[in-house]
Design a protein around this motif. Structure first.
Motif, PDB file in Angstrom:
ATOM      1  N   ILE B  86     105.111  11.214  17.405  1.00 19.24           N
ATOM      2  CA  ILE B  86     105.555  11.159  18.810  1.00 19.24           C
ATOM      3  C   ILE B  86     106.982  11.708  18.921  1.00 19.24           C
ATOM      4  CG2 ILE B  86     105.907   9.664  20.836  1.00 19.24           C
ATOM      5  CD1 ILE B  86     103.019   9.478  20.011  1.00 19.24           C
ATOM      6  N   VAL B  87     107.887  11.125  18.109  1.00 21.54           N
ATOM      7  CA  VAL B  87     109.287  11.563  18.182  1.00 21.54           C
ATOM      8  C   VAL B  87     109.494  12.884  17.435  1.00 21.54           C
ATOM      9  CG1 VAL B  87     111.674  10.922  17.614  1.00 21.54           C
ATOM     10  CG2 VAL B  87     110.080   9.189  18.430  1.00 21.54           C
ATOM     11  N   GLY B  88     108.833  13.026  16.305  1.00 19.42           N
ATOM     12  CA  GLY B  88     109.045  14.233  15.489  1.00 19.42           C
ATOM     13  C   GLY B  88     108.419  15.496  16.059  1.00 19.42           C
ATOM     14  N   ASN B  89     107.226  15.376  16.634  1.00 20.76           N
ATOM     15  CA  ASN B  89     106.504  16.567  17.086  1.00 20.76           C
ATOM     16  C   ASN B  89     106.445  16.733  18.597  1.00 20.76           C
ATOM     17  OD1 ASN B  89     105.888  17.683  14.679  1.00 20.76           O
ATOM     18  ND2 ASN B  89     103.672  17.525  14.867  1.00 20.76           N
ATOM     19  N   LEU B  90     106.209  15.633  19.290  1.00 19.53           N
ATOM     20  CA  LEU B  90     105.952  15.741  20.729  1.00 19.53           C
ATOM     21  C   LEU B  90     107.233  15.808  21.572  1.00 19.53           C
ATOM     22  CD1 LEU B  90     103.708  15.669  22.924  1.00 19.53           C
ATOM     23  CD2 LEU B  90     104.059  13.206  23.017  1.00 19.53           C
ATOM     24  N   ILE B  91     108.091  14.815  21.374  1.00 19.20           N
ATOM     25  CA  ILE B  91     109.304  14.699  22.217  1.00 19.20           C
ATOM     26  C   ILE B  91     110.150  15.978  22.185  1.00 19.20           C
ATOM     27  CG2 ILE B  91     111.493  13.406  22.497  1.00 19.20           C
ATOM     28  CD1 ILE B  91     109.128  11.640  23.291  1.00 19.20           C
ATOM     29  N   PRO B  92     110.422  16.569  21.007  1.00 19.77           N
ATOM     30  CA  PRO B  92     111.277  17.771  20.990  1.00 19.77           C
ATOM     31  C   PRO B  92     110.708  18.938  21.792  1.00 19.77           C
ATOM     32  CG  PRO B  92     110.955  16.950  18.775  1.00 19.77           C
ATOM     33  CD  PRO B  92     110.019  16.198  19.649  1.00 19.77           C
ATOM     34  N   ARG B  93     109.387  18.968  21.947  1.00 21.57           N
ATOM     35  CA  ARG B  93     108.763  20.077  22.664  1.00 21.57           C
ATOM     36  C   ARG B  93     108.567  19.743  24.147  1.00 21.57           C
ATOM     37  NH1 ARG B  93     105.420  20.652  17.521  1.00 21.57           N
ATOM     38  NH2 ARG B  93     106.040  22.670  16.701  1.00 21.57           N
ATOM     39  N   LEU B  94     108.725  18.459  24.480  1.00 19.15           N
ATOM     40  CA  LEU B  94     108.376  18.014  25.829  1.00 19.15           C
ATOM     41  C   LEU B  94     109.557  18.045  26.782  1.00 19.15           C
ATOM     42  CD1 LEU B  94     105.533  17.112  26.619  1.00 19.15           C
ATOM     43  CD2 LEU B  94     106.270  14.752  26.386  1.00 19.15           C
ATOM     44  N   SER B  95     110.678  17.499  26.327  1.00 15.55           N
ATOM     45  CA  SER B  95     111.781  17.333  27.276  1.00 15.55           C
ATOM     46  C   SER B  95     113.140  17.341  26.579  1.00 15.55           C
ATOM     47  CB  SER B  95     111.561  16.010  28.017  1.00 15.55           C
ATOM     48  OG  SER B  95     112.752  15.362  28.292  1.00 15.55           O
ATOM     49  N   VAL B  96     114.103  17.970  27.233  1.00 13.74           N
ATOM     50  CA  VAL B  96     115.474  18.017  26.694  1.00 13.74           C
ATOM     51  C   VAL B  96     116.092  16.619  26.754  1.00 13.74           C
ATOM     52  CG1 VAL B  96     117.756  19.072  26.980  1.00 13.74           C
ATOM     53  CG2 VAL B  96     115.699  20.398  27.485  1.00 13.74           C
ATOM     54  N   VAL B 104     116.881  13.898  18.653  1.00 18.45           N
ATOM     55  CA  VAL B 104     116.175  14.933  17.879  1.00 18.45           C
ATOM     56  C   VAL B 104     116.425  16.273  18.565  1.00 18.45           C
ATOM     57  CG1 VAL B 104     114.350  13.549  16.817  1.00 18.45           C
ATOM     58  CG2 VAL B 104     114.026  14.388  19.139  1.00 18.45           C
ATOM     59  N   PRO B 105     116.565  17.355  17.797  1.00 16.19           N
ATOM     60  CA  PRO B 105     116.849  18.647  18.423  1.00 16.19           C
ATOM     61  C   PRO B 105     115.687  19.144  19.280  1.00 16.19           C
ATOM     62  CG  PRO B 105     116.543  18.882  16.061  1.00 16.19           C
ATOM     63  CD  PRO B 105     116.518  17.433  16.333  1.00 16.19           C
ATOM     64  N   HIS B 106     116.014  19.611  20.477  1.00 16.99           N
ATOM     65  CA  HIS B 106     114.977  20.112  21.377  1.00 16.99           C
ATOM     66  C   HIS B 106     114.447  21.449  20.856  1.00 16.99           C
ATOM     67  CE1 HIS B 106     112.729  20.998  24.957  1.00 16.99           C
ATOM     68  NE2 HIS B 106     113.385  22.131  25.124  1.00 16.99           N
ATOM     69  N   ILE B 107     113.144  21.682  21.033  1.00 15.79           N
ATOM     70  CA  ILE B 107     112.531  22.925  20.534  1.00 15.79           C
ATOM     71  C   ILE B 107     111.938  23.690  21.710  1.00 15.79           C
ATOM     72  CG2 ILE B 107     110.686  23.886  19.093  1.00 15.79           C
ATOM     73  CD1 ILE B 107     110.982  21.280  17.398  1.00 15.79           C
ATOM     74  N   GLU B 108     112.405  24.931  21.851  1.00 12.62           N
ATOM     75  CA  GLU B 108     111.757  25.823  22.818  1.00 12.62           C
ATOM     76  C   GLU B 108     110.531  26.369  22.110  1.00 12.62           C
ATOM     77  OE1 GLU B 108     112.158  26.385  25.903  1.00 12.62           O
ATOM     78  OE2 GLU B 108     113.979  25.205  26.148  1.00 12.62           O
ATOM     79  N   ASP B 109     109.386  25.802  22.441  1.00 10.29           N
ATOM     80  CA  ASP B 109     108.207  26.060  21.636  1.00 10.29           C
ATOM     81  C   ASP B 109     107.610  27.436  21.882  1.00 10.29           C
ATOM     82  OD1 ASP B 109     106.289  25.698  19.818  1.00 10.29           O
ATOM     83  OD2 ASP B 109     105.160  24.214  20.950  1.00 10.29           O
ATOM     84  N   GLU B 110     107.507  28.195  20.814  1.00  9.95           N
ATOM     85  CA  GLU B 110     106.907  29.529  20.927  1.00  9.95           C
ATOM     86  C   GLU B 110     105.467  29.550  20.441  1.00  9.95           C
ATOM     87  OE1 GLU B 110     108.696  32.113  17.710  1.00  9.95           O
ATOM     88  OE2 GLU B 110     110.085  30.417  17.761  1.00  9.95           O
TER      89      GLU B 110
END
Lengths: 288, 277
Positions: B86-96, B104-110
């Motif tokens: 949830i925190v490692g994979n989902l949150i960084p891709r979901l919302s700043v 956790v660092p936000h990821i602009e998912d490509e």
């Protein structure tokens, strides 16, 4: 009640006690036994040896503390060999208690590498392992099959950050490393059906060289995959680990444990013989 | 609680305290946190011996260790799942904002699914996950069948391909082995005459074992014809092949169990008691 009847009605706790006594005594008396090397273990050693400095390998630490005794020695021997050869190692774990195992192994091997050591006549200077430069620990994600498939597309898909929270794109070692195409081999240390998934979803789908290190219980079941060429090497249980330690000239707990294995097996074989003799004699008596 | 049990508990407590003190003292010059390390090693030794005590008979120490293991494992797995997925994979891709909250660092998912609008694809597993938790409700429990059906369907589909490829096609093709070799003289034929080598004779023998083993093993599991005559003979060979396989598997199992005992002995005698170097 004669001796054969006694054999048949022997309380199993005597067997436990006897095996435990033999194990403790042989453990406390140091002596060495010869380790025979099998081709399936040697092929893993030869493969790692054939790699050049800077090549990437992936070590999957897919076991929990309950398999630590058998699989930790394999991990230590192979990881140390890889680091001494200056290979880049990507650690990953698909077992929920695996992060602790991998973390402990990395710390212990880092300590060992700080000393100059000689293996097979080659002296390796002391070196300091640097996270992100010499190795990356991706950490754990559930659902092994999906993670294995995801890594085949891009490591960043299942692991946007490493175990310590650093984004993979910020890690120097991971620059240009996208998926299994950049990896020279995957060695899976498995204590469960994760090995099946590495074979099916990993090697079967992406066709990378795969070797397995596994618990003794699993060993016999995976030889067909060796025969079919789906895995290029196989290490089964503590014996496999001892063979690898012997090849790498890096004696550790596996070689140490072999003398206990030997005598414990002799005791178990004797008990099996006793039980069968008792059974046959008492059965014949009943028939008469 | 019986008087014997109280005395036993007191004895174990005293031994535990003495061991903790002794272990901490021995670690004094190596670590700053020697007291906690001493406690943890002593606790691990106590739990190891508690589990091993089951070999004698079921007892409260074993039950305590077993329940502790189950509880800790469940909690550990749950929290690991939350922090890694949830925190490692989902949150960084979901919302700043959420990424900043969980540090956790936000990821602009490509790598998102571009067939769906931005971020929408990530809400599908979130919704399915929440639906799965509806199982906890008596009234709305039936809703959990939907994500469960998704899991079963996906797994069945993936496994079908998996078994077909790696356990069927690959295994069948690996049994097509040459049963005869090119004759290059007696010397070459009997060279490398040991089980670990791949001389002509050993290879050919191995290939025959595979061929006969597979054929007879399959005959044993063929139930549409009575196992009589040649067919019955092949079936009996099939049983032998299976028994030898089970024997090899059992041998490996025994080795594995002794290895685990070796591991625990190493811990007890090396890490805890320090009787060996």
């Amino acid at each position: 009640m004669n001796i054969f009847d006694r054999m048949m009605s022997l309380d199993r706790r005597w067997v436990f006690l006897f095996v435990a006594l033999v194990c403790v005594i042989t453990y406390l008396i140091p002596f060495s036994i010869k380790i025979n090397i099998t081709p399936e273990v040697k092929s893993i050693y030869d493969h790692v040896e054939s790699l050049k400095a800077g090549d990437y390998i992936l070590l999957a630490i897919d076991y929990d503390p309950n398999a630590l005794a058998e699989l930790h020695p394999m991990t230590y021997a192979i990881a140390e060999q890889a680091f001494r050869k200056e290979l880049k190692v990507i650690f990953v774990t698909l077992s929920q208690n695996g992060p602790g195992m991998a973390d402990q192994a990395i710390r212990d091997i880092s300590d060992s590498l700080r000393l100059e050591k000689t293996y097979n006549g080659i002296t390796y200077p002391a070196r300091q392992l640097i996270n992100g430069k010499d190795y990356v620990f991706l950490g754990y994600k559930p659902y092994p099959a999906l993670v294995i498939l995801g890594m085949g597309q891009n490591f960043r898909l299942p692991f946007p950050s490493d175990y310590y929270g650093t984004p993979l794109d910020s890690i120097p070692m991971m620059k240009g490393v996208l998926n299994y195409d950049q990896i020279k081999c995957v060695i899976d240390f498995a204590a469960g059906n994760v090995a099946d998934m590495w074979i099916s979803y990993g090697q079967g789908r992406y066709n990378f060289p795969l070797a397995l290190g596994m618990t003794g219980v699993m060993g016999a079941d995976y030889y067909p995959y060796l025969n079919s060429g789906q895995v290029f090497g196989l290490m089964g249980g503590l014996l496999g680990a001892a063979q690898y330690e012997s090849l790498a000239d890096n004696p550790g707990p596996a070689i140490d444990g072999m003398r206990i294995q030997l005598y414990a097996h002799i005791v178990i074989i004797l008990f099996i013989l006793m039980g069968n003799i008792g059974f046959l004699v008492t059965r014949r008596k009943k028939q008469v | 609680m019986s008087r014997t049990m109280i005395i036993l508990l007191a004895l174990v407590a005293i031994v535990f305290a003495v061991s903790w003190a002794a272990k901490s003292a021995s670690l004094d010059d190596q670590y700053d946190d020697y007291i906690s390390r001493g406690f943890l090693i002593t606790l691990a030794a106590f739990l190891t011996l508690s589990i091993l005590s089951f070999l004698y008979k079921d007892n409260p120490f074993y039950k305590f260790a077993e329940h502790l293991f189950v509880g800790v494992s469940a909690a550990y797995w749950m929290s690991l799942g939350f922090w890694s997925t949830i925190v490692g994979n989902l949150i960084p891709r979901l919302s700043v904002t959420l990424s900043a909250f969980f540090k956790v660092p936000h990821i602009e998912d490509e790598y998102a699914l571009y067939i769906l609008p931005d971020k929408v694809s990530y809400f599908i597993p979130v919704v399915l996950g929440i639906l799965l938790l509806m199982r906890l409700s008596k009234k709305a429990g039936w809703i959990s069948s939907w994500p469960l059906a998704f899991i079963v369907g996906t797994t069945a589909g993936l496994n079908l391909v998996r078994y077909l490829r790696s356990d069927f096609i690959e295994q069948v093709s690996s049994t097509f082995v040459p049963l005869l070799v090119d004759w290059q003289g007696t010397g070459r034929f009997f060279s490398d005459f040991n089980l670990y080598a791949y001389g002509q004779f050993v290879t050919m023998l191995g290939n025959w074992v595979i061929f006969i083993g597979v054929l007879c093993g399959l005959v044993y599991f063929f139930f549409s014809k009575e196992h009589k005559g040649i067919f019955g003979g092949a079936s009996r060979v099939g049983i032998w092949v299976l028994m030898i396989t089970f024997g090899a598997s059992f041998g490996y199992t025994v080795m594995g169990r002794i290895s685990l005992l070796v591991g625990r002995l190493t811990f007890l005698f090396h890490d805890w008691l320090e009787l060996i170097g």
